[in-house]
Design an enzyme around this catalytic site. Structure first.
Site, short mmCIF file in Angstrom:
data_model
loop_
_atom_site.label_atom_id
_atom_site.label_comp_id
_atom_site.label_asym_id
_atom_site.label_seq_id
_atom_site.Cartn_x
_atom_site.Cartn_y
_atom_site.Cartn_z
N GLU A 198 -3.22 3.16 -5.62
CA GLU A 198 -2.86 2.42 -6.83
C GLU A 198 -3.68 2.77 -8.08
O GLU A 198 -4.33 1.89 -8.68
CB GLU A 198 -2.90 0.92 -6.56
N GLU A 318 3.51 0.76 0.15
CA GLU A 318 3.25 -0.68 0.24
C GLU A 318 4.41 -1.45 -0.38
O GLU A 318 4.87 -1.10 -1.47
CB GLU A 318 1.96 -1.06 -0.49
#
Length: 510
Positions: A198, A318
């Site tokens: 991320e 995710e």
């Protein structure tokens, strides 16, 4: 991704040590080499292919903890790691994404909160965090799961926007990526490395500033990995903002269209996006009057176009939700449809690993309930249509006897093996492995057995299980009825009371 409430991790595991009674199983036996997934993988257009050129689909789950101050996957304060991996397999997840921080590569880093009482996790006693990771990788491979290592954080203190920090410079990131690539070289259970989790503002894509341009950094990191092991896949996440358009942390891959990642080894690149629901944070598209019909357009813009234009495979590394709100329920249903059902598209689909197995992810919860054993069957049920075939074992697992028909030229036949994976007296969990022992593909199977005691099935997954008195019948789910010759699948269930011996089982093929 917004981390203010995310991943409320149970670091005080010492207070949560709950020994589970009962023997732990040694896992599933080897699948047939002919089943898709053997060896190292490579890409071709938007698909991932195995060593034999067969398309494969990553349909997996995240198991976190190595990136936290525990320096090891969570839940080992309650359960044996082998039983947890067995359960993942029995639920139909074929890949395990394991987040870690660079802290576990520091010499002598030891895991915290592993319960080794009553024989549980006995072979992990005294091991460093990296040695525990070795054990998990090895057992996952024996069970037929592939592993993706996710460099989640530079250290256990928290997520970083960039791939480096003042205390963990890029040189350390590169050195540790190469160390892991070398550590698992020749172990094709580990199919690749997710370079950094991320990236977000001020990280950019294609801006040319080497201190912020994640695309350029991903090329440096990816080529470092491939210089050590050119067989690995390199997973590259997006950023938060591209050309003033923002989205989820790691979820914005709009820049790929103009600035694709270029690696020294061809056919090794997989792009990765993350996507979440309102239990994590609000986004403008959730309040759009056309929601959820607007969501395919949103996903197309941020990352779906890469797959649809045949640029490269796309892996949603995710996604998750507590499922408590109607909006989140509609979001997950829409996303599952967008990712393409395995029954309709096979491996020509988006790849995915759900967040998470752990129930202690603060704003998503997990596939496991808070007891770390029972399954949130509603949440798991949403994923049913996108689960995919399991992969061949790397060997070393143990099996048991089972009933069933024998093989034969041109015949349909199957066998089944019943294993108790957990038994705590008042209840138990079990797994049944079904293997195609014939020479032609199966379209379905049925397993039957009879209990000698008062056991009653209370819940099940990956099969339709019915019981009449002491007699039990289990038939395949839609996603795991088709088995190639020599292929295997598993289903699981819970029941009560415990303490019973494993019954003899028989298998009928169709």
């Amino acid at each position: 991704m917004f981390r203010s409430v995310r991943r409320a991790l149970c670091a005080m595991a010492a207070a949560l040590l709950i020994p589970l009674a009962g023997a732990q199983t040694a896992g599933a036996a080897a699948d047939a080499a002919a089943a898709p997934g053997a060896g190292y993988w490579h890409t071709s257009g938007r698909q991932i292919l195995d060593a034999a050129g067969q398309p494969v689909r990553i349909a997996g789950i995240n198991w976190f903890g190595f990136e936290t101050s525990n320096h090891v996957v969570h839940g080992l304060w309650s359960r044996d790691y082998k039983s947890m991996i067995d359960q993942m397999r029995s639920l139909g997840y074929n890949t395990l994404r394991i987040p870690f921080s660079d802290d576990i590569l520091k010499p002598g880093t030891m895991p915290d909160s592993i319960n080794t009482s009553s024989g549980m996790n006995a072979d992990l006693a005294g091991l460093t965090s990296l040695q525990v990771l070795d054990k998990i990788v090895a057992y996952a491979g024996q069970d037929g799961l592939k592993v993706i290592l996710d460099r989640h954080r530079p250290d256990s203190a928290g997520q970083s926007a960039l791939w480096y920090t003042a205390s963990v410079p890029e040189t350390t990131w590169i050195a540790n990526l190469k160390a892991l690539a070398a550590r698992y070289k020749g172990q094709d259970t580990v199919i690749g490395i997710d370079l950094h989790n991320e990236p977000h503002d001020p990280a950019c894509w294609g801006c040319g500033d080497t201190t912020k341009d994640w695309r350029l950094a991903a090329q440096r990191g990816g080529n470092a990995v491939l210089s050590v092991n050119p067989d690995l896949l390199v997973f590259v996440e997006g950023v938060q903002t591209v050309n003033g358009v923002s989205g989820w942390w790691g979820g914005n891959l709009m820049g790929v269209a103009q600035y694709p990642v270029q690696l020294d080894v061809p056919n090794r690149l997989v792009y990765s996006a993350h996507d979440y629901a309102t239990s994590v944070a609000q986004q403008t598209w959730f309040s759009d009057p056309s929601f959820p019909d607007n969501m395919p357009g949103v996903w197309d813009k941020y990352w779906g176009y890469i797959f649809k234009q045949n640029i490269a495979p796309v892996w949603v590394g995710e996604f998750g939700t507590t499922l408590q709100s109607t909006v989140d329920q509609k979001w997950l249903a829409a996303l599952v449809t967008y990712l393409r059902s395995t029954s309709a598209y096979g491996a020509d689909s988006f790849h995915w690993t759900y967040w998470s197995l752990n129930p202690n992810s603060g704003d998503t919860g997990g596939i496991l309930n808070s007891d770390w054993t029972t399954v949130d069957t509603v949440k798991d049920g949403y994923l049913k249509s996108i689960k995919a075939p399991l992969f061949p074992s790397t060997g070393g697992g143990t099996g048991g006897g089972g009933g069933g028909g024998g093989g034969g030229d041109g015949t349909r036949a199957c066998s089944a093996t019943y294993t108790v994976t957990n038994d705590w007296g008042s209840g138990f969990n079990a797994e049944v492995k079904v293997t195609n022992t014939g020479t032609v593909a199966l379209s379905g199977w049925k397993v039957t057995w009879t209990y000698s005691g008062t056991q009653k099935i209370t819940n099940s997954w990956n099969a339709t299980v019915t019981q009449s008195g002491q007699s039990v019948t289990a038939t395949n789910a839609a996603h795991n009825g088709a088995l190639s010759a020599g292929g295997s699948t598993s289903f699981g269930f819970g029941g009560a009371p415990g303490g019973g011996a494993a019954p003899s089982v028989s298998c009928t093929a169709s």
